[in-house]
Write a protein that holds these residues in place. Structure first.
Motif, PDB file in Angstrom:
ATOM      1  N   ALA A 118       0.840  -1.206   0.000  1.00 14.85           N
ATOM      2  CA  ALA A 118       0.000   0.000   0.000  1.00 14.85           C
ATOM      3  C   ALA A 118       0.876   1.258   0.000  1.00 14.85           C
ATOM      4  CB  ALA A 118      -0.942  -0.010   1.199  1.00 14.85           C
ATOM      5  N   ASP A 119       1.949   1.231   0.819  1.00  9.16           N
ATOM      6  CA  ASP A 119       2.847   2.387   0.858  1.00  9.16           C
ATOM      7  C   ASP A 119       3.464   2.652  -0.512  1.00  9.16           C
ATOM      8  OD1 ASP A 119       2.310   2.644   3.505  1.00  9.16           O
ATOM      9  OD2 ASP A 119       4.195   1.763   4.216  1.00  9.16           O
ATOM     10  N   ARG A 120       3.722   1.558  -1.248  1.00  7.45           N
ATOM     11  CA  ARG A 120       4.335   1.710  -2.569  1.00  7.45           C
ATOM     12  C   ARG A 120       3.393   2.332  -3.586  1.00  7.45           C
ATOM     13  NH1 ARG A 120       8.516  -1.954  -3.828  1.00  7.45           N
ATOM     14  NH2 ARG A 120       8.333  -1.310  -5.995  1.00  7.45           N
ATOM     15  N   ILE A 121       2.081   2.089  -3.451  1.00  8.36           N
ATOM     16  CA  ILE A 121       1.160   2.568  -4.483  1.00  8.36           C
ATOM     17  C   ILE A 121       0.355   3.791  -4.052  1.00  8.36           C
ATOM     18  CG2 ILE A 121       0.987   0.323  -5.639  1.00  8.36           C
ATOM     19  CD1 ILE A 121      -1.715  -0.088  -4.297  1.00  8.36           C
ATOM     20  N   GLU A 122       0.498   4.201  -2.784  1.00  5.49           N
ATOM     21  CA  GLU A 122      -0.245   5.358  -2.303  1.00  5.49           C
ATOM     22  C   GLU A 122       0.075   6.582  -3.165  1.00  5.49           C
ATOM     23  OE1 GLU A 122      -1.245   5.448   1.630  1.00  5.49           O
ATOM     24  OE2 GLU A 122      -2.608   7.038   1.056  1.00  5.49           O
ATOM     25  N   ASN A 123      -0.984   7.251  -3.595  1.00  2.00           N
ATOM     26  CA  ASN A 123      -0.863   8.482  -4.395  1.00  2.00           C
ATOM     27  C   ASN A 123      -0.137   8.287  -5.736  1.00  2.00           C
ATOM     28  OD1 ASN A 123      -1.749  11.169  -4.460  1.00  2.00           O
ATOM     29  ND2 ASN A 123       0.325  11.891  -4.042  1.00  2.00           N
ATOM     30  N   LYS A 124      -0.111   7.044  -6.227  1.00  5.31           N
ATOM     31  CA  LYS A 124       0.492   6.800  -7.539  1.00  5.31           C
ATOM     32  C   LYS A 124      -0.587   6.927  -8.621  1.00  5.31           C
ATOM     33  CE  LYS A 124       4.695   5.635  -6.249  1.00  5.31           C
ATOM     34  NZ  LYS A 124       5.859   6.451  -6.589  1.00  5.31           N
ATOM     35  N   SER A 125      -0.126   7.069  -9.855  1.00  3.06           N
ATOM     36  CA  SER A 125      -1.079   7.215 -10.950  1.00  3.06           C
ATOM     37  C   SER A 125      -1.716   5.868 -11.280  1.00  3.06           C
ATOM     38  CB  SER A 125      -0.369   7.765 -12.186  1.00  3.06           C
ATOM     39  OG  SER A 125       0.487   6.778 -12.723  1.00  3.06           O
ATOM     40  N   VAL A 126      -2.870   5.936 -11.924  1.00  7.73           N
ATOM     41  CA  VAL A 126      -3.584   4.734 -12.340  1.00  7.73           C
ATOM     42  C   VAL A 126      -2.705   3.885 -13.258  1.00  7.73           C
ATOM     43  CG1 VAL A 126      -5.551   3.962 -13.718  1.00  7.73           C
ATOM     44  CG2 VAL A 126      -5.849   5.781 -12.029  1.00  7.73           C
ATOM     45  N   GLU A 127      -1.983   4.543 -14.155  1.00  2.30           N
ATOM     46  CA  GLU A 127      -1.128   3.823 -15.093  1.00  2.30           C
ATOM     47  C   GLU A 127      -0.025   3.059 -14.355  1.00  2.30           C
ATOM     48  OE1 GLU A 127      -1.946   7.047 -15.308  1.00  2.30           O
ATOM     49  OE2 GLU A 127      -3.397   6.843 -16.951  1.00  2.30           O
ATOM     50  N   TYR A 128       0.528   3.711 -13.331  1.00  2.60           N
ATOM     51  CA  TYR A 128       1.576   3.057 -12.531  1.00  2.60           C
ATOM     52  C   TYR A 128       1.035   1.787 -11.883  1.00  2.60           C
ATOM     53  CZ  TYR A 128       4.984   2.304  -8.781  1.00  2.60           C
ATOM     54  OH  TYR A 128       5.901   1.746  -7.934  1.00  2.60           O
ATOM     55  N   VAL A 129      -0.180   1.887 -11.332  1.00  2.00           N
ATOM     56  CA  VAL A 129      -0.756   0.752 -10.619  1.00  2.00           C
ATOM     57  C   VAL A 129      -1.073  -0.395 -11.568  1.00  2.00           C
ATOM     58  CG1 VAL A 129      -2.760   0.015  -9.267  1.00  2.00           C
ATOM     59  CG2 VAL A 129      -1.611   2.140  -8.726  1.00  2.00           C
ATOM     60  N   ARG A 130      -1.579  -0.047 -12.754  1.00  2.00           N
ATOM     61  CA  ARG A 130      -1.841  -1.103 -13.748  1.00  2.00           C
ATOM     62  C   ARG A 130      -0.550  -1.839 -14.079  1.00  2.00           C
ATOM     63  NH1 ARG A 130      -5.136   2.755 -17.430  1.00  2.00           N
ATOM     64  NH2 ARG A 130      -7.208   2.701 -16.474  1.00  2.00           N
ATOM     65  N   GLY A 131       0.521  -1.076 -14.276  1.00  2.00           N
ATOM     66  CA  GLY A 131       1.802  -1.685 -14.595  1.00  2.00           C
ATOM     67  C   GLY A 131       2.336  -2.506 -13.426  1.00  2.00           C
ATOM     68  N   PHE A 132       2.161  -1.971 -12.238  1.00  2.00           N
ATOM     69  CA  PHE A 132       2.681  -2.604 -11.021  1.00  2.00           C
ATOM     70  C   PHE A 132       2.061  -3.985 -10.802  1.00  2.00           C
ATOM     71  CE2 PHE A 132       2.882  -3.046  -6.345  1.00  2.00           C
ATOM     72  CZ  PHE A 132       4.217  -2.759  -6.128  1.00  2.00           C
TER      73      PHE A 132
ATOM     74  N   LEU B  22      -7.829   5.978  -3.388  1.00  2.00           N
ATOM     75  CA  LEU B  22      -8.845   4.990  -3.745  1.00  2.00           C
ATOM     76  C   LEU B  22      -9.791   5.513  -4.821  1.00  2.00           C
ATOM     77  CD1 LEU B  22      -9.645   3.510  -0.231  1.00  2.00           C
ATOM     78  CD2 LEU B  22      -8.629   2.287  -2.156  1.00  2.00           C
ATOM     79  N   LEU B  23     -10.127   6.794  -4.746  1.00  2.00           N
ATOM     80  CA  LEU B  23     -11.018   7.360  -5.766  1.00  2.00           C
ATOM     81  C   LEU B  23     -10.344   7.309  -7.142  1.00  2.00           C
ATOM     82  CD1 LEU B  23     -12.536  10.432  -3.876  1.00  2.00           C
ATOM     83  CD2 LEU B  23     -13.665   8.278  -4.431  1.00  2.00           C
ATOM     84  N   CYS B  24      -9.031   7.565  -7.178  1.00  2.00           N
ATOM     85  CA  CYS B  24      -8.291   7.447  -8.440  1.00  2.00           C
ATOM     86  C   CYS B  24      -8.298   6.013  -8.949  1.00  2.00           C
ATOM     87  CB  CYS B  24      -6.828   7.850  -8.252  1.00  2.00           C
ATOM     88  SG  CYS B  24      -6.574   9.589  -8.055  1.00  2.00           S
ATOM     89  N   PHE B  25      -8.092   5.076  -8.027  1.00  2.00           N
ATOM     90  CA  PHE B  25      -7.930   3.682  -8.429  1.00  2.00           C
ATOM     91  C   PHE B  25      -9.237   3.036  -8.890  1.00  2.00           C
ATOM     92  CE2 PHE B  25      -3.800   2.864  -5.804  1.00  2.00           C
ATOM     93  CZ  PHE B  25      -3.165   3.816  -6.584  1.00  2.00           C
ATOM     94  N   ARG B  26     -10.361   3.768  -8.752  1.00  2.00           N
ATOM     95  CA  ARG B  26     -11.604   3.266  -9.334  1.00  2.00           C
ATOM     96  C   ARG B  26     -11.477   3.136 -10.848  1.00  2.00           C
ATOM     97  NH1 ARG B  26     -15.960   6.587  -9.077  1.00  2.00           N
ATOM     98  NH2 ARG B  26     -17.478   4.913  -9.057  1.00  2.00           N
ATOM     99  N   SER B  27     -10.544   3.892 -11.454  1.00  2.00           N
ATOM    100  CA  SER B  27     -10.426   3.799 -12.904  1.00  2.00           C
ATOM    101  C   SER B  27      -9.286   2.872 -13.353  1.00  2.00           C
ATOM    102  CB  SER B  27     -10.295   5.187 -13.532  1.00  2.00           C
ATOM    103  OG  SER B  27      -9.229   5.904 -12.961  1.00  2.00           O
TER     104      SER B  27
END
Lengths: 161, 415
Positions: A118-132, B22-27
């Motif tokens: 969670a600490d790694r993905i907090e406030n990251k972009s959607v694209e980053y999370v998809r890749g992660f 979390l609101l961002c990650f909805r997408s």
């Protein structure tokens, strides 16, 4: 699975949060110094440290190295907890009937790992999370734009990488 | 690869995130959107925040608007710098706090507009109120009932119908301003409907304060005998009133009591003649014997007419108190010292504050999606095996491989 090292005689080892010269030369086991991404120093018994793939390859690449092993992917808090967890596991192995205990510790560790991810993905972009996580975007461009519009303010100031 | 990540693991990871993220990650994907929108996840996230005592916001309502302060980082002595949030600065005159529960805040103005707001998702719902909090013409009253005075209000969660409810209590006075009767108007956020019931209590209207939400009930002080005021609780699930037992004050004469919540317990400030006070919490709801005294306020230390406790400090040695709707102070429970909360650039004005959880709860009381995704029974079985699998999957994901290597080794070893 990932490791074939057998070290049934492992004993519990202390970890230290501050750098300390290894004065106990009589000790049979060598200590390895690990450095977390936030520059905390941990001294761990060699056999334990070698369970970390990064540490192992570090010494395989440079066998004579005496340097501190940097662990850029992990901060001090989860690292210390994982080391604690391992110590407990080793204790447990001496007493294998305590099945409940094992489960308890696994759950504990899971909490630590979840927090670390969670600490790694907090406030990251959607694209980053998809890749992660390796997630495919199954929204159409219109759907995604509409979703972003719903909470447009939340996308301000996110880290792109 | 994403399909291999157990939902349970994703839920656990996302439960640790803040609302904005979390609101961002909805997408991220459809699966993530359904998960984050599900009531199951919203509750899991909220439970974790409560368990770890994080994700708290101190909301300060002044003439300028509603100002959120991150309470997780706040310590006694910190200077507050208020920045009004434009999304909730709706230009109302005389806005008041009606209550707060599970991340929702209920606000009302003099025109009778009521808004339910989730300040962390910035979503709100506007509802039309029938009553105001000042004097009001009586609605369909009998000729001998002269006045309607809204003496109390409150906002809370009804666990029976999974609904959020806003209530306001109106008082009818007869000739000579004698108390005739009270009625309570209940608004259901889910049904978007108002209902009215008659109630047998005369709520004390001197402070015009919000009801205290504890244990599924809203609490107020009502007139009892000449000698003693009583605590009444209204169960939002059962639609029932009951009198809540009070602490045993010993032989002391209590001149005034104030209600509040401290650490999820119902709390009483009992003020004595010399203006010192004892503070009690009810450790087991409804059980008279479970009242225990937590601290005292010495005379000449703190002067107030009405007090509302907001929270313990993070280190647990102080309490944050709102006094007379104009002053915020930290009170040291052991030291008995008072530290005023200094708000930068504040003009002399009325001030109300409430502690609010950061949650994803929608302000209309409805789920964003129909069905929440709960773990199946099969998932619940073989939990131990599952944990092991989870760890392996995390390893596959390449997350912190060096850490996971250790635990996978450990787990393999013990099999």
């Amino acid at each position: 699975m990932s490791s074939s090292t057998d070290s049934p005689t492992l004993t519990t080892e202390t970890t230290q949060l501050s750098p300390q010269p290894d004065t106990e030369t009589a000790q049979p086991t060598k200590k390895i110094t690990l450095k977390s991404s936030d520059n905390q120093i941990f001294e761990v018994e060699e056999a334990v440290a070698m369970e970390f793939a990064t540490v192992k390859s570090f010494f395989e690449d440079s066998p004579s190295s005496t340097d501190t092993v940097p662990l850029p992917n992990v901060t001090a808090k989860p690292l210390s907890q994982v080391i604690e967890f391992c110590k407990e596991q080793i204790k447990f192995k001496a007493n294998p009937d305590e099945a409940q205990k094992k489960k308890y510790h696994s759950e504990d560790l899971l909490d630590v790992l979840n927090q670390a991810v969670a600490d790694r993905i907090e406030n990251k972009s959607v694209e980053y999370v998809r890749g992660f996580f390796g997630i495919d975007n199954d929204f159409t461009a219109e759907e995604e734009a509409a979703l972003r519009q719903e909470h447009a303010w939340a996308y301000e100031g996110v880290d792109e990488d | 690869m994403s399909s291999h990540i157990p939902f349970d693991i994703i839920t656990r990871i996302l439960s640790n995130l803040d609302i904005k993220t979390l609101l961002c990650f909805r997408s991220v994907s459809k699966g993530w959107r359904s998960l984050i929108d599900s009531s199951g996840f919203i509750n899991t996230h909220m439970s974790l925040s409560i368990k770890t005592n994080t994700n708290n916001t101190l909301l300060i309502l002044g003439e300028g608007g509603l100002n959120p302060i991150n309470f997780d980082d706040l310590s006694p002595g910190d200077l507050l710098n208020l920045q009004d949030q434009p999304f909730i600065s709706i230009g109302w005159q005389d806005v008041r706090l009606m209550g707060s529960c599970n991340g929702l805040v209920c606000l009302s103005n003099d025109d009778g507009d009521v808004v339910i707001l989730n300040q962390s998702t910035r979503e709100h719902k506007r509802i039309l109120s029938l009553v105001r909090h000042g004097f009001e013409l009586s609605v369909g009253s009998a000729p001998d009932k002269h006045w309607v005075w809204v003496s109390a209000y409150g906002f809370g969660y009804d666990a029976v119908s999974n609904d959020y409810k806003f209530v306001s209590i109106a008082k009818f006075l007869g000739i000579g301003f004698t108390f005739k009767e009270s009625e309570m108007t209940i608004y259901s956020a889910k049904k978007d409907l108002w209902g009215v019931i008659k109630i047998p209590y005369d709520m004390l209207s001197t402070d015009d304060k919000m009801g205290v939400y504890v244990h599924g009930s809203l609490h107020w002080i009502a007139k009892g005998s000449i000698w003693r005021d009583i605590i009444v609780g209204f169960d939002l699930g059962l639609d029932e009133f009951r009198e809540v037992p009070q602490p045993d004050y010993g032989g002391n004469i209590v001149i005034d009591i104030d209600l509040g919540v401290l650490g999820s317990y119902l709390c009483v400030f009992a003020k004595f003649r010399d203006r010192s006070a004892d503070v009690w919490i009810m450790k087991e709801y409804g059980v008279e014997e479970s009242w225990s005294k937590v601290f005292s306020i010495s005379r000449n230390v703190l002067f107030y007419d009405s007090v509302r406790p907001l929270s313990y400090s993070r280190r647990g040695t102080e309490v944050l108190l709102e006094l007379d709707e104009e002053r915020l102070v930290w009170y040291g429970m052991e030291t008995r010292r008072v530290v005023d909360v200094v708000i930068q650039g504040r003009k002399k004005e009325r001030l109300e504050a409430v502690l609010c959880l950061n949650s994803l709860v929608p302000p209309d009381g409805n789920d964003r999606v129909g069905n929440s995704q709960q773990p199946t029974k099969e998932q619940k079985k073989n939990e131990e095996e599952e944990v092991l699998l989870d760890l392996v999957f995390l390893g596959v994901l390449g997350l912190m491989i060096e850490l996971l290597n250790v635990c996978i080794f450990q787990l393999n070893f013990s099999i």
